[in-house]
Scaffold this active site. Structure first.
Site, PDB file in Angstrom:
ATOM      1  N   GLU A  80     -12.723 -27.111  14.768  1.00  0.00           N
ATOM      2  CA  GLU A  80     -11.857 -26.471  15.760  1.00  0.00           C
ATOM      3  C   GLU A  80     -12.295 -25.026  16.011  1.00  0.00           C
ATOM      4  O   GLU A  80     -12.565 -24.276  15.060  1.00  0.00           O
ATOM      5  CB  GLU A  80     -10.420 -26.505  15.235  1.00  0.00           C
ATOM      6  CG  GLU A  80      -9.381 -25.872  16.139  1.00  0.00           C
ATOM      7  CD  GLU A  80      -7.971 -25.990  15.579  1.00  0.00           C
ATOM      8  OE1 GLU A  80      -7.020 -25.690  16.314  1.00  0.00           O
ATOM      9  OE2 GLU A  80      -7.822 -26.384  14.393  1.00  0.00           O
TER      10      GLU A  80
ATOM     11  N   LYS B 265      -6.031 -29.256  23.454  1.00  0.00           N
ATOM     12  CA  LYS B 265      -5.139 -29.591  22.336  1.00  0.00           C
ATOM     13  C   LYS B 265      -3.707 -29.762  22.825  1.00  0.00           C
ATOM     14  O   LYS B 265      -3.196 -28.947  23.598  1.00  0.00           O
ATOM     15  CB  LYS B 265      -5.226 -28.480  21.289  1.00  0.00           C
ATOM     16  CG  LYS B 265      -4.465 -28.730  20.001  1.00  0.00           C
ATOM     17  CD  LYS B 265      -4.741 -27.592  19.012  1.00  0.00           C
ATOM     18  CE  LYS B 265      -4.069 -27.772  17.672  1.00  0.00           C
ATOM     19  NZ  LYS B 265      -4.403 -26.673  16.733  1.00  0.00           N
TER      20      LYS B 265
ATOM     21  N   CYS C 180      -6.940 -30.971  15.399  1.00  0.00           N
ATOM     22  CA  CYS C 180      -6.087 -30.585  14.261  1.00  0.00           C
ATOM     23  C   CYS C 180      -4.662 -31.123  14.347  1.00  0.00           C
ATOM     24  O   CYS C 180      -4.424 -32.283  14.065  1.00  0.00           O
ATOM     25  CB  CYS C 180      -6.115 -29.063  14.096  1.00  0.00           C
ATOM     26  SG  CYS C 180      -5.836 -28.531  12.378  1.00  0.00           S
TER      27      CYS C 180
END
Length: 340
Positions: A41, A108, A144
């Site tokens: 990330e 994300k 994540c």
């Protein structure tokens, strides 16, 4: 096909250095027969960028660095994490780079806003799946916290993905890896997607990233476990859309993992801030003895200067133990009477 996981230590704000490291790992992956490389990330800029993300110029600089990196990627597909601004909205993103171009970008979905995380301060949430195909296999991206909640993984499943690639900057705490394994196992149970989990390694201020990247097949069986607290290039073979079991590094014992986290945190805090070394006080007791051991293992004896400052109330055994510690570890040592 072979997929490679670049478990790398990124330096916050060092776009040129991080790009060079990604390129080096891409070349190494290509030499070992990989056709796809997954990085952590925000690998381009480091994590967490915090209030750099409030500067418009930071996004422009990152975008320029991403395009320059893409132009150097040939014969391999590379997934790179980076901040991304689109029409005034800012995202925690991952882009697919191939043959000099940016093929697609994922934003994300889930923005953590607890404990050490503050992503809602900086980013907007994405809402779409990102699917790409290689050698007949459909891959999807998550970043994540997406995998912890599950909605983004479900969207990837509904879009036809077979394997989920997850970019992470997941900080260490005691027993964190077992929690990650359980979470991924749960997501696989919901979606039936194999998962490849690439985590950052290294220290950044008060955070330590332990790496510990891994993969699980569509049944939730652990097929790969890479080393903790060290940079590595992990290789995963995929045959007929299935993960073939490979490297499984044993997990360190509890005390070992805590000690290695302390050493990595000290090493990167001192190194990334370009401090020449550390000065620490010895008392002759257990706490300062442990601190001295961490400092020497993290930095080397030549970067550690120990000082004992006795008073009229200091026991002789404290002086004796401090002198012995310094001698055993080979550090510079001075005694400065505190009374004057």
């Amino acid at each position: 096909m072979k997929l490679a996981v670049a478990q790398i230590n990124c330096v916050l704000g060092d776009l040129a250095g991080n790009s060079a490291k990604i390129l080096a790992y891409a070349e190494k992956a290509k030499q070992q027969g990989a056709t796809l490389l997954l990085t952590p990330e925000l690998s381009l800029c480091g994590y967490p960028p915090e209030d750099l993300l409030l500067r418009a110029g930071f996004y422009r600089t990152c975008d320029k660095a991403l395009h320059e990196l893409a132009q150097q990627i040939w014969g391999l597909t590379v997934i790179v994490g980076h901040p991304h601004e689109v029409d005034g909205a800012r995202y925690n993103a991952a882009s697919i780079l191939r043959d000099g171009k940016i093929i697609a970008t994922y934003h994300k979905h889930e923005l953590p806003n607890h404990s050490v995380f503050d992503e809602r301060r900086y980013f907007s949430s994405g809402n779409a799946a990102c699917i790409f195909e290689m050698l007949g296999i459909k891959f999807a991206l998550n970043i994540c916290a997406d995998i912890w909640k599950g909605h983004a993984a479900q969207l990837a499943h509904e879009a036809g993905a077979q394997i989920l690639l997850v970019l992470n900057a997941s900080p260490y705490h005691i027993d964190k890896q077992s929690l990650r394994h359980k979470t991924i196992h749960d997501r696989i149970g919901e979606t039936g997607l194999a998962v490849i989990y690439a985590n950052m390694v290294g220290g950044q201020d008060e955070l330590v990233f332990d790496g510990d990247s891994f993969a699980m097949d569509e049944h939730g069986t652990l097929t790969h476990q890479f080393i903790s607290f060290e940079e590595t290039l992990g290789l995963i073979e995929i045959r007929d859309g299935k993960l073939i079991a490979g490297e499984k590094t044993p997990a360190p014992k509890l005390e070992d993992s805590v000690y290695r986290a302390l050493c990595l945190g000290v090493k990167d805090y001192v190194g990334k801030n370009r401090f020449p070394g550390v000065l620490l006080g010895l008392s002759g007791g257990i706490d300062s003895a442990l601190t001295l051991a961490v400092a020497v293992d993290a930095l080397g004896a030549d970067k550690v200067h120990a000082v004992m400052m006795p008073s009229p109330y200091t026991a002789q055994i404290s002086l004796d133990d401090s002198r012995e510690m310094a001698a055993i570890l080979g550090v510079r040592y001075d005694e400065l009477d505190i009374q004057p």
